[in-house]
Design an enzyme around this catalytic site. Structure first.
Site, PDB file in Angstrom:
ATOM      1  N   HIS A 185       0.831  -1.200   0.000  1.00 47.87           N
ATOM      2  CA  HIS A 185       0.000   0.000   0.000  1.00 47.87           C
ATOM      3  C   HIS A 185       0.869   1.255   0.000  1.00 47.87           C
ATOM      4  CE1 HIS A 185      -4.116  -1.859   1.231  1.00 47.87           C
ATOM      5  NE2 HIS A 185      -3.612  -2.350   0.128  1.00 47.87           N
TER       6      HIS A 185
ATOM      7  N   GLU B 212       1.064   3.741   1.958  1.00 48.43           N
ATOM      8  CA  GLU B 212       1.668   4.068   3.249  1.00 48.43           C
ATOM      9  C   GLU B 212       2.950   3.260   3.473  1.00 48.43           C
ATOM     10  OE1 GLU B 212      -1.407   3.181   2.536  1.00 48.43           O
ATOM     11  OE2 GLU B 212      -2.855   3.706   4.081  1.00 48.43           O
TER      12      GLU B 212
ATOM     13  N   THR C 251     -22.683   2.724 -34.014  1.00 46.35           N
ATOM     14  CA  THR C 251     -21.297   3.197 -34.023  1.00 46.35           C
ATOM     15  C   THR C 251     -20.350   2.085 -34.483  1.00 46.35           C
ATOM     16  OG1 THR C 251     -21.794   4.738 -32.272  1.00 46.35           O
ATOM     17  CG2 THR C 251     -19.480   4.166 -32.548  1.00 46.35           C
TER      18      THR C 251
ATOM     19  N   LEU D 187     -11.397   0.704 -30.454  1.00 45.17           N
ATOM     20  CA  LEU D 187     -11.756   0.930 -29.042  1.00 45.17           C
ATOM     21  C   LEU D 187     -10.763   0.327 -28.049  1.00 45.17           C
ATOM     22  CD1 LEU D 187     -15.661   0.386 -29.168  1.00 45.17           C
ATOM     23  CD2 LEU D 187     -14.392   2.529 -29.410  1.00 45.17           C
TER      24      LEU D 187
ATOM     25  N   ARG E 294      -4.765   3.199 -26.234  1.00 40.55           N
ATOM     26  CA  ARG E 294      -3.468   3.392 -26.882  1.00 40.55           C
ATOM     27  C   ARG E 294      -2.737   4.570 -26.241  1.00 40.55           C
ATOM     28  NH1 ARG E 294      -7.114   2.078 -30.822  1.00 40.55           N
ATOM     29  NH2 ARG E 294      -7.175   4.010 -32.013  1.00 40.55           N
TER      30      ARG E 294
ATOM     31  N   GLY F 270     -23.231   5.720 -29.871  1.00 40.23           N
ATOM     32  CA  GLY F 270     -23.495   6.989 -30.545  1.00 40.23           C
ATOM     33  C   GLY F 270     -24.645   7.726 -29.896  1.00 40.23           C
ATOM     34  N   ALA F 271     -25.354   8.490 -30.746  1.00 40.85           N
ATOM     35  CA  ALA F 271     -26.405   9.369 -30.258  1.00 40.85           C
ATOM     36  C   ALA F 271     -27.545   8.609 -29.590  1.00 40.85           C
ATOM     37  CB  ALA F 271     -26.945  10.181 -31.432  1.00 40.85           C
TER      38      ALA F 271
ATOM     39  N   VAL G 244     -27.565   5.556 -28.051  1.00 38.74           N
ATOM     40  CA  VAL G 244     -27.160   5.027 -26.743  1.00 38.74           C
ATOM     41  C   VAL G 244     -26.991   6.181 -25.742  1.00 38.74           C
ATOM     42  CG1 VAL G 244     -25.225   3.935 -25.542  1.00 38.74           C
ATOM     43  CG2 VAL G 244     -26.171   2.879 -27.591  1.00 38.74           C
TER      44      VAL G 244
HETATM   45  N1  LIG Z   1     -18.493  12.108 -32.757  1.00 37.24           N
HETATM   46  C1  LIG Z   1     -18.583  11.150 -31.871  1.00 37.24           C
HETATM   47  O1  LIG Z   1     -18.129  11.281 -30.722  1.00 37.24           O
HETATM   48  C2  LIG Z   1     -19.263   9.882 -32.242  1.00 37.24           C
HETATM   49  C3  LIG Z   1     -19.172   8.792 -31.383  1.00 37.24           C
HETATM   50  C4  LIG Z   1     -19.844   7.644 -31.709  1.00 37.24           C
HETATM   51  C5  LIG Z   1     -20.598   7.584 -32.863  1.00 37.24           C
HETATM   52  N2  LIG Z   1     -20.656   8.642 -33.694  1.00 37.24           N
HETATM   53  C6  LIG Z   1     -21.502   8.585 -34.888  1.00 37.24           C
HETATM   54  O2  LIG Z   1     -22.810   8.309 -34.459  1.00 37.24           O
HETATM   55  C7  LIG Z   1     -23.474   7.532 -35.435  1.00 37.24           C
HETATM   56  C8  LIG Z   1     -24.036   6.302 -34.769  1.00 37.24           C
HETATM   57  O3  LIG Z   1     -25.028   6.677 -33.834  1.00 37.24           O
HETATM   58  P1  LIG Z   1     -26.384   5.869 -33.745  1.00 37.24           P
HETATM   59  O4  LIG Z   1     -27.264   6.662 -32.865  1.00 37.24           O
HETATM   60  O5  LIG Z   1     -26.835   5.535 -35.107  1.00 37.24           O
HETATM   61  O6  LIG Z   1     -25.960   4.498 -33.099  1.00 37.24           O
HETATM   62  P2  LIG Z   1     -25.506   3.986 -31.656  1.00 37.24           P
HETATM   63  O7  LIG Z   1     -26.059   4.810 -30.549  1.00 37.24           O
HETATM   64  O8  LIG Z   1     -24.049   3.722 -31.700  1.00 37.24           O
HETATM   65  O9  LIG Z   1     -26.202   2.584 -31.649  1.00 37.24           O
HETATM   66  C9  LIG Z   1     -27.576   2.514 -31.577  1.00 37.24           C
HETATM   67  C10 LIG Z   1     -27.994   1.101 -31.807  1.00 37.24           C
HETATM   68  O10 LIG Z   1     -27.517   0.295 -30.713  1.00 37.24           O
HETATM   69  C11 LIG Z   1     -28.411  -0.789 -30.548  1.00 37.24           C
HETATM   70  N3  LIG Z   1     -28.813  -0.973 -29.168  1.00 37.24           N
HETATM   71  C12 LIG Z   1     -28.792  -2.140 -28.489  1.00 37.24           C
HETATM   72  N4  LIG Z   1     -29.204  -1.989 -27.248  1.00 37.24           N
HETATM   73  C13 LIG Z   1     -29.504  -0.701 -27.114  1.00 37.24           C
HETATM   74  C14 LIG Z   1     -30.000   0.052 -26.032  1.00 37.24           C
HETATM   75  N5  LIG Z   1     -30.228  -0.495 -24.848  1.00 37.24           N
HETATM   76  N6  LIG Z   1     -30.216   1.346 -26.233  1.00 37.24           N
HETATM   77  C15 LIG Z   1     -29.968   1.915 -27.416  1.00 37.24           C
HETATM   78  N7  LIG Z   1     -29.488   1.249 -28.462  1.00 37.24           N
HETATM   79  C16 LIG Z   1     -29.262  -0.052 -28.316  1.00 37.24           C
HETATM   80  C17 LIG Z   1     -29.607  -0.484 -31.409  1.00 37.24           C
HETATM   81  O11 LIG Z   1     -29.444  -1.310 -32.545  1.00 37.24           O
HETATM   82  P3  LIG Z   1     -30.283  -2.659 -32.689  1.00 37.24           P
HETATM   83  O12 LIG Z   1     -31.697  -2.210 -32.644  1.00 37.24           O
HETATM   84  O13 LIG Z   1     -29.832  -3.211 -33.980  1.00 37.24           O
HETATM   85  O14 LIG Z   1     -29.898  -3.499 -31.530  1.00 37.24           O
HETATM   86  C18 LIG Z   1     -29.469   0.948 -31.814  1.00 37.24           C
HETATM   87  O15 LIG Z   1     -29.986   1.204 -33.089  1.00 37.24           O
HETATM   88  C19 LIG Z   1     -22.455   7.198 -36.477  1.00 37.24           C
HETATM   89  O16 LIG Z   1     -22.637   8.055 -37.580  1.00 37.24           O
HETATM   90  C20 LIG Z   1     -21.151   7.487 -35.819  1.00 37.24           C
HETATM   91  O17 LIG Z   1     -20.183   7.873 -36.753  1.00 37.24           O
HETATM   92  C21 LIG Z   1     -20.007   9.786 -33.409  1.00 37.24           C
END
Ligand SMILES: NC(=O)c1ccc[n+]([C@@H]2O[C@H](COP(=O)([O-])OP(=O)(O)OC[C@H]3O[C@@H](n4cnc5c(N)ncnc54)[C@H](OP(=O)(O)O)[C@@H]3O)[C@@H](O)[C@H]2O)c1
Length: 361
Positions: free
Chosen positions: A45, A47, A191, A199, A202, A290-291, A293
């Site tokens: 630890h 300490e 995503t 993911l 790094r 993504g958006a 989630v």
């Molecule tokens: N700029 C950034 O920081 C950033 C980061 C990440 C992504 N992105 C962009 O965001 C876009 C993707 O976003 P998105 O909204 O289409 O996808 P998302 O949030 O990555 O994934 C959504 C999909 O996840 C699945 N899913 C499974 N369990 C879920 C749950 N409990 N809640 C919600 N979803 C669940 C669903 O697909 P199923 O119905 O098939 O299971 C849903 O359609 C891409 O264009 C990517 O390039 C940008």
């Protein structure tokens, strides 16, 4: 104490499921005579390291330790015994350890041995440093940190789905540092298929356990030739899928080293996903999109911390996805406001971090 907290932070990536702990020993003449921080593998630890360095100069010294010393026989002998035997006179610590085996007992043991104990110095900083550990101890579930990269107009991709890279190299390097501090990283199926991300951590820094990659993919839509699947034997990948997932795809993914978890909510109840991750001793999860989630986690009140990297570009267009899905706030008064906000410049981008909900002050 600032020095003890900075030392503790050096253990990032190497302490989970334990806490980050740093220790500084100051001799009666005011000189620093020992320093240390905890990493899980060495079985010592903070300490103990600091006292070994201090040697005889630890007698009568003041010990600054960033978390309550433990008084029980765990993987290591009680630190309180080590402190008492070294003849130190005072212990200063910001917070109690919430671990029920330790909580309050360490301070009580020291006081009983005649050592002066002061609790409460830099409490907010100490709580923030160990926010993942404290949350995990209190709830049994991981601390959830949502991180997104967006354009000035709040878009996370173009209308054709391109998002690599919205932000510059400094922000992206910072993201690897963030990944280093987490046990797991989580994304949605959208995503995974649009971005084909790796993911991994790094950061170039040593970590005790591999970063666990978690994918929410009810329909097991992830193509088998994506980077996530191709690297599943080197970097763990857990997919939360639905009960109707295609069995041939399931077999293919499992034989590629992917762990597929099928639960009765088809992986859609994010609260039970977090409970499952907590059962695997995952203290903290970094959500990278993504958006959809992000929207569901926020709507469910499941996000503990938010970081946006904002880049000075304008993507524009109604069809380009905005950062957060779901219904969103109806009125400004109902918008989610972040508290304890920190703003840091990263090259030409800015990193904004805060905590949803009540102020921690
Ligand atoms: N700029 C950034 O920081 C950033 C980061 C990440 C992504 N992105 C962009 O965001 C876009 C993707 O976003 P998105 O909204 O289409 O996808 P998302 O949030 O990555 O994934 C959504 C999909 O996840 C699945 N899913 C499974 N369990 C879920 C749950 N409990 N809640 C919600 N979803 C669940 C669903 O697909 P199923 O119905 O098939 O299971 C849903 O359609 C891409 O264009 C990517 O390039 C940008």
């Amino acid at each position: 104490m600032h020095r003890a907290l900075a030392l503790a932070a050096e253990g990032a990536g190497q302490v989970s499921p334990g806490p980050l702990v740093g220790c500084v020993i100051v001799s009666p003449s005011g000189e620093i005579v020992g320093e240390g921080f905890y990493v899980y593998e060495t079985l010592k630890h903070a300490e103990t390291y600091a006292l070994e360095q201090a040697g005889a100069r630890g007698r009568g010294a003041t010990v600054y330790v960033s978390l309550e010393p433990h008084a029980h026989h765990g993987r290591t002998p009680p630190c309180t015994d080590t402190l008492i035997n070294a003849g130190i006179s005072r212990v200063i610590s910001p917070i109690k350890d919430p671990n029920p085996k330790v909580s309050g007992k360490g301070f009580a043991h020291l006081r009983k041995a005649g050592i002066a104990v002061s609790v409460g110095l830099l409490t907010r900083e100490a709580r923030q440093l160990n926010e993942k550990y404290l949350h995990f101890m209190a709830t049994g579930r991981p601390f959830v940190h949502l991180k997104l990269a967006a354009s000035l107009d709040g878009k996370i991709a173009t209308r054709t789905g391109e998002s690599q890279w919205i932000t510059g190299p400094e922000s992206r390097a910072r993201v690897h540092q963030l990944r280093h501090e987490y046990d797991a990283i989580l994304v949605g199926a959208g995503t995974a298929s649009v971005d084909n991300p790796l993911l991994t951590d790094r950061s170039g820094q040593a970590r005790r356990k591999s970063l666990i990659r978690v994918l929410l993919d009810e329909g097991l839509t992830i193509p088998a030739n994506t980077k996530l699947v191709a690297t599943a034997t080197e970097a763990p990948l857990i997919i939360f899928a639905g009960q109707k997932a295609d069995t041939a795809k399931l077999d293919l993914l499992r034989s590629s080293g992917v762990e597929v978890v099928i639960d009765e909510t088809n992986g859609r109840d994010l609260s039970s996903v977090l409970t499952e991750l907590g059962a695997r001793s995952i203290q903290g999860v970094l959500v990278e999109g993504g958006a959809t989630v992000a929207g569901k986690l926020l709507e469910g009140g499941l996000v503990n911390k938010v970081t946006f990297f904002l880049a000075p570009i304008i993507i524009g267009g109604r069809e380009a996805p905005a950062a957060i899905g779901g219904a969103g706030a109806d009125r400004l008064a109902n918008a989610l406001r972040l508290r304890n906000v920190e703003i840091v410049r990263r090259g030409e981008d800015i990193e904004i971090t805060g905590y949803p909900g009540k102020s921690e002050e």
